[in-house]
Design an enzyme around this catalytic site. Structure first.
Site, PDB file in Angstrom:
ATOM      1  N   LYS A 196       0.829  -1.202   0.000  1.00  0.00           N
ATOM      2  CA  LYS A 196       0.000   0.000   0.000  1.00  0.00           C
ATOM      3  C   LYS A 196       0.870   1.262   0.000  1.00  0.00           C
ATOM      4  O   LYS A 196       0.650   2.178  -0.778  1.00  0.00           O
ATOM      5  CB  LYS A 196      -0.942  -0.011   1.214  1.00  0.00           C
ATOM      6  N   HIS A 412     -13.966 -25.889  -2.324  1.00  0.00           N
ATOM      7  CA  HIS A 412     -15.096 -25.111  -1.830  1.00  0.00           C
ATOM      8  C   HIS A 412     -15.477 -24.013  -2.836  1.00  0.00           C
ATOM      9  O   HIS A 412     -16.635 -23.893  -3.233  1.00  0.00           O
ATOM     10  CB  HIS A 412     -14.718 -24.501  -0.472  1.00  0.00           C
ATOM     11  N   GLU A 413     -14.494 -23.255  -3.252  1.00  0.00           N
ATOM     12  CA  GLU A 413     -14.780 -22.162  -4.194  1.00  0.00           C
ATOM     13  C   GLU A 413     -15.234 -22.703  -5.538  1.00  0.00           C
ATOM     14  O   GLU A 413     -16.127 -22.144  -6.178  1.00  0.00           O
ATOM     15  CB  GLU A 413     -13.563 -21.250  -4.367  1.00  0.00           C
TER      16      GLU A 413
HETATM   17  P1  ADP Z   1       1.995  -1.973   3.279  1.00  0.00           P
HETATM   18  O1  ADP Z   1       2.055  -0.492   3.213  1.00  0.00           O
HETATM   19  O2  ADP Z   1       0.837  -2.547   2.504  1.00  0.00           O
HETATM   20  O3  ADP Z   1       2.088  -2.571   4.634  1.00  0.00           O
HETATM   21  P2  ADP Z   1       4.529  -1.735   1.989  1.00  0.00           P
HETATM   22  O4  ADP Z   1       4.184  -0.904   0.829  1.00  0.00           O
HETATM   23  O5  ADP Z   1       5.158  -1.061   3.138  1.00  0.00           O
HETATM   24  O6  ADP Z   1       3.265  -2.536   2.501  1.00  0.00           O
HETATM   25  O7  ADP Z   1       5.440  -2.944   1.498  1.00  0.00           O
HETATM   26  C1  ADP Z   1       6.640  -3.260   2.115  1.00  0.00           C
HETATM   27  C2  ADP Z   1       7.657  -3.738   1.122  1.00  0.00           C
HETATM   28  O8  ADP Z   1       7.246  -4.962   0.519  1.00  0.00           O
HETATM   29  C3  ADP Z   1       7.845  -2.814  -0.045  1.00  0.00           C
HETATM   30  O9  ADP Z   1       8.765  -1.819   0.248  1.00  0.00           O
HETATM   31  C4  ADP Z   1       8.349  -3.736  -1.135  1.00  0.00           C
HETATM   32  O10 ADP Z   1       9.716  -3.972  -1.008  1.00  0.00           O
HETATM   33  C5  ADP Z   1       7.630  -5.014  -0.832  1.00  0.00           C
HETATM   34  N1  ADP Z   1       6.430  -5.157  -1.660  1.00  0.00           N
HETATM   35  C6  ADP Z   1       5.152  -5.246  -1.208  1.00  0.00           C
HETATM   36  N2  ADP Z   1       4.283  -5.378  -2.238  1.00  0.00           N
HETATM   37  C7  ADP Z   1       5.014  -5.354  -3.364  1.00  0.00           C
HETATM   38  C8  ADP Z   1       4.694  -5.431  -4.751  1.00  0.00           C
HETATM   39  N3  ADP Z   1       3.433  -5.563  -5.182  1.00  0.00           N
HETATM   40  N4  ADP Z   1       5.713  -5.360  -5.631  1.00  0.00           N
HETATM   41  C9  ADP Z   1       6.981  -5.233  -5.205  1.00  0.00           C
HETATM   42  N5  ADP Z   1       7.342  -5.141  -3.935  1.00  0.00           N
HETATM   43  C10 ADP Z   1       6.396  -5.215  -2.999  1.00  0.00           C
HETATM   44 ZN    ZN Z   2     -18.150 -20.316   0.577  1.00  0.00          ZN
END
Ligand code: ADP
Ligand code: ZN
Length: 590
Positions: A196, A412-413
């Site tokens: 996120k 299930h799905e």
């Molecule tokens: P959240 O905010 O959802 O808790 P983060 O954005 O802080 O997650 O994610 C932490 C780390 O995980 C990122 O800095 C990255 O290195 C890795 N990561 C998470 N999702 C992805 C993704 N879709 N692609 C590449 N790296 C990812």
């Molecule tokens: Zn179900």
């Protein structure tokens, strides 16, 4: 910021010290080397070697020779001294000589001292401000954030949903000229570590605007009013810069639904939340400021936050499925020395891993390889790292779901999907997944209902059957004793529909066309109604089971596909749904 200022403080400080040093050295040298006694002076005077004499009230006078050398000698303090000199054609100046070196070092000393003092005053002002409002120090602004969508692997749907925000940030005028109202706030929700923050940063990076981040948890347990003032400061700072992305992580810490009782911290939270809402309604769309908030759960947020004009776009960031995991692995292994790593295999092994967990897996393996001074990161490093990462996470949450659970979820799905495909062919089954999300703990099946004003009895019965399809498939495949709790919410929903049919919609026998709510005062016996509901569900469940048994081929195919791809979309499902059913193939072979 303060640190940088302190660094520059050294420049005037060092110049001041240097010039002071120079001044002392040169003046003492001058005094020592350049003294000649009075008789020497008289000798020079007679030999007409002297060009200038500087006379002051001091006990020493300065003498300049024709060849330019200077020296000091005693001041005779005779009344006709000046006249004597003048007679001998010596220029007499009634002031001390200007020594270029000394005057230069004096002026550089003065200038550097002045600079030093102004800098000290300035930085002490900043420091004192910092004490009054802790806030400004905690607002992290990543000005040249060079992340973009390429740093986010998978999450295609989410990226698609924020693309127009990027475009809007680039030229907000375009949108306002069409009278389009862009969302001021976006909420990204989903499991921790799903990227996120990464997406929010990528939005800022793609649009080329500064990124300001703050976490909701910073506001817990601070003095009343501080949170609100932090919010205001953050917005002020962002607005001074023009366009910006403001990111608020863990928004639930300040934006949780208000509970009845007014507990201690809640006043502070309310103030903070109100400040946020006020700031958000305060800025104009033309300004190009977008607030992105993140939370693990959308359902616990205060509805006030989610109203139009506030955080009115909600984007789910789900755990990556197998193909997304492959992309994330590729991304994080890209610039590392790897040898013989089967990325596809690792994508399979890392089921239910979040992006962050995959990142930490890759990182652990790199550390292991480095410790061994191995030239490459190899498969066995990943293997070792895998157990480290699993062990670290397993205690914390349910992350590591076993193969068997995965299989149960898949059947299930597939059961839901199969019944839906067969009974309600006009409803498009757009997505089946065994990746858990807020829509379902194990997985979920998404179908798009046909638009219609009314739902008839036949349709409601079929809907119930679709809901029972999950449990029916479990029972058929694993046996009566191995059915699971996975059907909890399915059964809740189907009971609800059945009860409404019998008691409200006039679709049952016990009450006929009577509506139970209207009869409540009669205090009637409800056993019959429950009995009828049970009969209805039981009959429908039997029908569902026989339908699934008949189409077991499709069920199995859907399951295998689900187990290998984890998420199936309409296109994948389309191909599967027309596989010949068991009975038909039986007929042919028989
Ligand atoms: P959240 O905010 O959802 O808790 P983060 O954005 O802080 O997650 O994610 C932490 C780390 O995980 C990122 O800095 C990255 O290195 C890795 N990561 C998470 N999702 C992805 C993704 N879709 N692609 C590449 N790296 C990812
Ligand atoms: Zn179900």
């Amino acid at each position: 910021m303060n640190k940088i200022k302190n660094k520059y403080l050294f420049i005037p400080l060092i110049t001041a010290i240097l010039s002071l040093f120079f001044l002392i050295v040169s003046s003492t040298l001058l005094a020592k080397d350049n003294f000649r006694n009075y008789t020497n002076f008289l000798k020079d005077l007679n030999e007409k070697k002297i060009s200038k004499v500087y006379i002051t009230q001091s006990p020493k006078i300065n003498v300049k020779l024709q060849d330019g050398t200077m020296y000091e000698t005693d001041n005779p303090r005779t009344s006709n001294f000046k006249e004597e000199l003048l007679k001998k054609n010596v220029t007499v100046l009634e002031k001390s000589p200007t020594n270029l070196k000394i005057s230069l070092s004096i002026s550089s000393l003065i200038i550097s001292l002045a600079v030093l003092i102004t800098m000290l005053i300035k930085s002490s002002k900043i420091a004192s401000k910092g004490i009054r409002s802790v806030d400004s120090l905690e607002i992290a602004s990543v000005e040249n954030n060079n992340l973009n969508f390429e740093n986010v692997a998978g999450n295609e749907e989410a990226k698609e949903s924020v693309k127009d925000i990027v475009d809007f940030l680039k030229n907000p005028e375009k949108y306002t000229s069409y009278g389009a109202r862009m969302p001021k706030g976006i909420i990204l929700y989903g499991e921790p570590g799903t990227g996120k923050t990464l997406i929010a940063k990528a939005v800022a990076g793609e649009a080329g605007v500064p990124f300001y981040a703050l976490s909701g948890s910073d506001f817990i347990q601070v003095y009343v009013g501080v949170g609100a003032s932090r919010i205001r400061q953050l917005f002020k700072k962002a607005r001074n810069n023009g366009k910006a992305v403001i990111f608020i992580d863990e928004i639930d810490a300040i934006g949780k639904k208000r509970q009845g009782s007014n507990s201690g911290g809640s006043e502070e939270r309310d103030q903070t939340l109100n400040a946020l809402l006020t700031e958000m309604s305060g800025f104009n769309e033309k300004e190009g400021i977008v607030v992105i908030a993140a939370t693990n759960r959308l359902d616990i947020l205060d509805p006030a936050l989610l109203r139009p004009g506030r955080f009115d776009r909600h984007i789910e960031i789900s755990l990556p499925d197998i193909s997304a995991r492959e992309k994330i692995l590729c991304l994080h292994l890209k610039n590392k020395p790897v040898k013989d790593i089967d990325i596809k295999e690792w994508a399979k092994k890392t089921a239910y891993f979040s992006g962050a967990k995959i990142e930490s897996l890759v990182n652990e393996s790199a550390i292991l390889a480095c410790k061994e001074s191995s030239e490459f990161i190899e498969n066995y490093h990943l293997d070792k790292a895998f157990s480290i990462v699993i062990a670290g996470y397993e205690k914390k949450n349910r992350d590591f779901i076993k193969e068997k659970d995965k299989k149960i979820t898949a059947f299930h799905e597939a059961g839901h999907a199969l019944v839906s495909l067969k009974l309600l062919p006009k409803e498009k089954v757009s997505k089946i997944t065994i990746i858990p999300s807020t829509k379902g703990a194990g997985g979920y099946t998404l179908s798009i209902p046909e638009d219609s004003l009314y739902q008839n009895k036949d349709y409601l019965k079929k809907r119930i059957m679709v809901m029972l399809g999950g449990r029916a498939a479990e029972e058929i495949i694993f046996g009566k004793d191995y059915i699971t709790t996975g059907a909890y919410s399915d059964l809740k929903q189907s009971s609800n529909i059945a009860f409404n049919m019998v008691s409200r919609y006039g679709m049952g026998d016990t009450l006929g066309l009577l509506n139970m709510e209207e009869l409540q005062s009669l205090n009637m016996n409800q056993d019959n109604i429950i009995k009828e509901c049970k009969n209805l569900i039981d009959t429908l469940y039997k029908e569902t089971k026989s339908l699934i048994l008949k189409e077991k081929n499709i069920l199995e195919k859907l399951t295998t596909e689900l187990l290998s791809k984890e998420t199936l979309y309409y296109e994948d499902i389309k191909g599967i749904k027309n596989i010949k059913s068991k009975s038909e193939t039986n007929e042919k072979t028989a």
